[in-house]
Scaffold this motif. Structure first.
Motif, PDB file in Angstrom:
ATOM      1  N   ILE A   1     -50.671  14.960  59.839  1.00 43.51           N
ATOM      2  CA  ILE A   1     -51.334  14.612  58.591  1.00 43.51           C
ATOM      3  C   ILE A   1     -51.827  15.907  57.945  1.00 43.51           C
ATOM      4  N   ALA A   2     -51.412  16.161  56.717  1.00 45.32           N
ATOM      5  CA  ALA A   2     -51.872  17.326  55.958  1.00 45.32           C
ATOM      6  C   ALA A   2     -52.684  16.806  54.774  1.00 45.32           C
ATOM      7  N   GLU A   3     -53.999  16.932  54.877  1.00 45.24           N
ATOM      8  CA  GLU A   3     -54.898  16.399  53.845  1.00 45.24           C
ATOM      9  C   GLU A   3     -56.175  17.216  53.849  1.00 45.24           C
ATOM     10  N   ASP A   4     -56.546  17.772  52.689  1.00 49.05           N
ATOM     11  CA  ASP A   4     -57.738  18.611  52.643  1.00 49.05           C
ATOM     12  C   ASP A   4     -59.035  17.823  52.464  1.00 49.05           C
ATOM     13  N   ASP A   5     -58.955  16.567  52.071  1.00 46.78           N
ATOM     14  CA  ASP A   5     -60.147  15.725  51.947  1.00 46.78           C
ATOM     15  C   ASP A   5     -60.474  15.137  53.318  1.00 46.78           C
ATOM     16  N   GLU A   6     -61.605  15.549  53.879  1.00 46.60           N
ATOM     17  CA  GLU A   6     -61.943  15.162  55.253  1.00 46.60           C
ATOM     18  C   GLU A   6     -62.064  13.645  55.426  1.00 46.60           C
ATOM     19  N   LEU A   7     -62.646  12.951  54.469  1.00 44.24           N
ATOM     20  CA  LEU A   7     -62.815  11.509  54.583  1.00 44.24           C
ATOM     21  C   LEU A   7     -61.460  10.794  54.623  1.00 44.24           C
TER      22      LEU A   7
ATOM     23  N   GLY B   1     -48.333  20.298  49.143  1.00 44.09           N
ATOM     24  CA  GLY B   1     -47.467  19.279  49.726  1.00 44.09           C
ATOM     25  C   GLY B   1     -46.015  19.457  49.303  1.00 44.09           C
ATOM     26  N   LEU B   2     -45.805  19.896  48.063  1.00 43.33           N
ATOM     27  CA  LEU B   2     -44.431  20.140  47.606  1.00 43.33           C
ATOM     28  C   LEU B   2     -43.787  21.247  48.421  1.00 43.33           C
ATOM     29  N   GLU B   3     -44.555  22.294  48.714  1.00 44.54           N
ATOM     30  CA  GLU B   3     -44.019  23.389  49.524  1.00 44.54           C
ATOM     31  C   GLU B   3     -43.732  22.919  50.952  1.00 44.54           C
ATOM     32  N   ILE B   4     -44.546  22.026  51.469  1.00 40.95           N
ATOM     33  CA  ILE B   4     -44.285  21.464  52.801  1.00 40.95           C
ATOM     34  C   ILE B   4     -42.974  20.698  52.792  1.00 40.95           C
ATOM     35  N   VAL B   5     -42.796  19.833  51.789  1.00 38.96           N
ATOM     36  CA  VAL B   5     -41.552  19.058  51.700  1.00 38.96           C
ATOM     37  C   VAL B   5     -40.347  19.999  51.631  1.00 38.96           C
ATOM     38  N   GLY B   6     -40.400  20.971  50.731  1.00 41.59           N
ATOM     39  CA  GLY B   6     -39.279  21.902  50.577  1.00 41.59           C
ATOM     40  C   GLY B   6     -38.982  22.680  51.844  1.00 41.59           C
ATOM     41  N   THR B   7     -40.028  23.165  52.495  1.00 42.10           N
ATOM     42  CA  THR B   7     -39.846  23.960  53.715  1.00 42.10           C
ATOM     43  C   THR B   7     -39.268  23.122  54.844  1.00 42.10           C
ATOM     44  N   VAL B   8     -39.834  21.941  55.051  1.00 37.90           N
ATOM     45  CA  VAL B   8     -39.368  21.084  56.151  1.00 37.90           C
ATOM     46  C   VAL B   8     -37.926  20.653  55.918  1.00 37.90           C
TER      47      VAL B   8
ATOM     48  N   GLN C   1     -48.276  23.590  62.575  1.00 39.64           N
ATOM     49  CA  GLN C   1     -48.219  22.477  63.515  1.00 39.64           C
ATOM     50  C   GLN C   1     -46.855  21.788  63.489  1.00 39.64           C
ATOM     51  N   ILE C   2     -46.262  21.664  62.309  1.00 42.12           N
ATOM     52  CA  ILE C   2     -44.940  21.032  62.194  1.00 42.12           C
ATOM     53  C   ILE C   2     -43.915  21.835  62.992  1.00 42.12           C
ATOM     54  N   GLU C   3     -43.965  23.152  62.856  1.00 38.12           N
ATOM     55  CA  GLU C   3     -43.027  24.001  63.598  1.00 38.12           C
ATOM     56  C   GLU C   3     -43.284  23.917  65.099  1.00 38.12           C
ATOM     57  N   LYS C   4     -44.552  23.838  65.472  1.00 37.24           N
ATOM     58  CA  LYS C   4     -44.934  23.836  66.881  1.00 37.24           C
ATOM     59  C   LYS C   4     -44.595  22.520  67.584  1.00 37.24           C
ATOM     60  N   ILE C   5     -44.938  21.386  66.964  1.00 37.85           N
ATOM     61  CA  ILE C   5     -44.794  20.102  67.691  1.00 37.85           C
ATOM     62  C   ILE C   5     -43.607  19.254  67.246  1.00 37.85           C
ATOM     63  N   ARG C   6     -42.961  19.634  66.147  1.00 39.50           N
ATOM     64  CA  ARG C   6     -41.813  18.855  65.633  1.00 39.50           C
ATOM     65  C   ARG C   6     -42.131  17.350  65.591  1.00 39.50           C
ATOM     66  N   PRO C   7     -42.991  16.941  64.662  1.00 42.22           N
ATOM     67  CA  PRO C   7     -43.404  15.533  64.597  1.00 42.22           C
ATOM     68  C   PRO C   7     -42.257  14.624  64.182  1.00 42.22           C
ATOM     69  N   GLN C   8     -42.479  13.327  64.352  1.00 42.60           N
ATOM     70  CA  GLN C   8     -41.490  12.340  63.937  1.00 42.60           C
ATOM     71  C   GLN C   8     -41.778  11.814  62.535  1.00 42.60           C
ATOM     72  N   LEU C   9     -42.962  12.188  61.984  1.00 46.19           N
ATOM     73  CA  LEU C   9     -43.346  11.791  60.631  1.00 46.19           C
ATOM     74  C   LEU C   9     -44.397  12.766  60.129  1.00 46.19           C
ATOM     75  N   ILE C  10     -44.359  13.046  58.827  1.00 46.39           N
ATOM     76  CA  ILE C  10     -45.365  13.887  58.180  1.00 46.39           C
ATOM     77  C   ILE C  10     -45.971  13.096  57.032  1.00 46.39           C
ATOM     78  N   ILE C  11     -47.300  13.123  56.954  1.00 48.07           N
ATOM     79  CA  ILE C  11     -48.011  12.536  55.818  1.00 48.07           C
ATOM     80  C   ILE C  11     -48.749  13.692  55.158  1.00 48.07           C
ATOM     81  N   SER C  12     -48.466  13.934  53.871  1.00 52.72           N
ATOM     82  CA  SER C  12     -49.037  15.108  53.208  1.00 52.72           C
ATOM     83  C   SER C  12     -49.572  14.789  51.827  1.00 52.72           C
TER      84      SER C  12
ATOM     85  N   GLU D   1     -56.146  20.526  57.873  1.00 54.67           N
ATOM     86  CA  GLU D   1     -56.988  20.543  56.683  1.00 54.67           C
ATOM     87  C   GLU D   1     -56.366  21.279  55.499  1.00 54.67           C
ATOM     88  N   ASN D   2     -55.220  21.912  55.714  1.00 51.43           N
ATOM     89  CA  ASN D   2     -54.517  22.547  54.593  1.00 51.43           C
ATOM     90  C   ASN D   2     -53.030  22.672  54.936  1.00 51.43           C
ATOM     91  N   GLY D   3     -52.241  23.051  53.930  1.00 52.74           N
ATOM     92  CA  GLY D   3     -50.801  23.112  54.110  1.00 52.74           C
ATOM     93  C   GLY D   3     -50.322  24.196  55.047  1.00 52.74           C
TER      94      GLY D   3
END
Length: 121
Positions: free
Chosen positions: A5-11, A59-66, A39-50, A31-33
């Motif tokens: 989960i990539a989200e800067d709003d703690e709540l 988030g756009l840069e995360i999508v493009g990079t992944v 973490q994405i590179e390290k653990i290779r998740p099965q889903l990303i929420i950004s 807490e940030n991109g």
């Protein structure tokens, strides 16, 4: 299912985390991109929420990079505030798989995650 989960709003981040843990998923919160990409590179998740708007890396840069550099098969759900239709379209062009408009229901997110989980079985 391993989820980043990539989200800067703690709540919002905590709300998503609690719901997905309750559903039985492994969750890594970022807490940030920049932290998210590490973490994405390290653990290779099965889903990303950004989230789209975040410090350091968006988030756009995360999508493009992944989708270009890591595993393009990893589904990505984008979280977007109201009135960001052009950005959401750009996210889909970069390879995002789904999006949810904020504010959103944790139950709706849970159902969407479950849909991706079932596809991978």
């Amino acid at each position: 299912m391993k989820i980043v989960i990539a989200e800067d709003d703690e709540l919002i981040r905590k709300t998503i985390q609690l719901r997905l843990l309750k559903d039985g998923h492994e969750v890594v919160c970022c807490e940030n991109g920049l932290v998210a990409l590490e973490q994405i590179e390290k653990i290779r998740p099965q889903l990303i929420i950004s989230d789209i708007m975040m410090p350091y890396v968006t988030g756009l840069e995360i999508v493009g990079t992944v989708k270009q550099s890591y595993t393009p098969e990893i589904p990505i759900i984008i979280l977007s505030g109201m009135g960001q239709e052009e950005i959401v379209l750009e996210a889909f062009q970069l390879g995002a798989d789904d999006f949810i408009t904020k504010p959103f229901s944790p139950n709706e997110l849970s159902l969407r995650v479950k849909r991706f989980s079932q596809r991978q079985k």
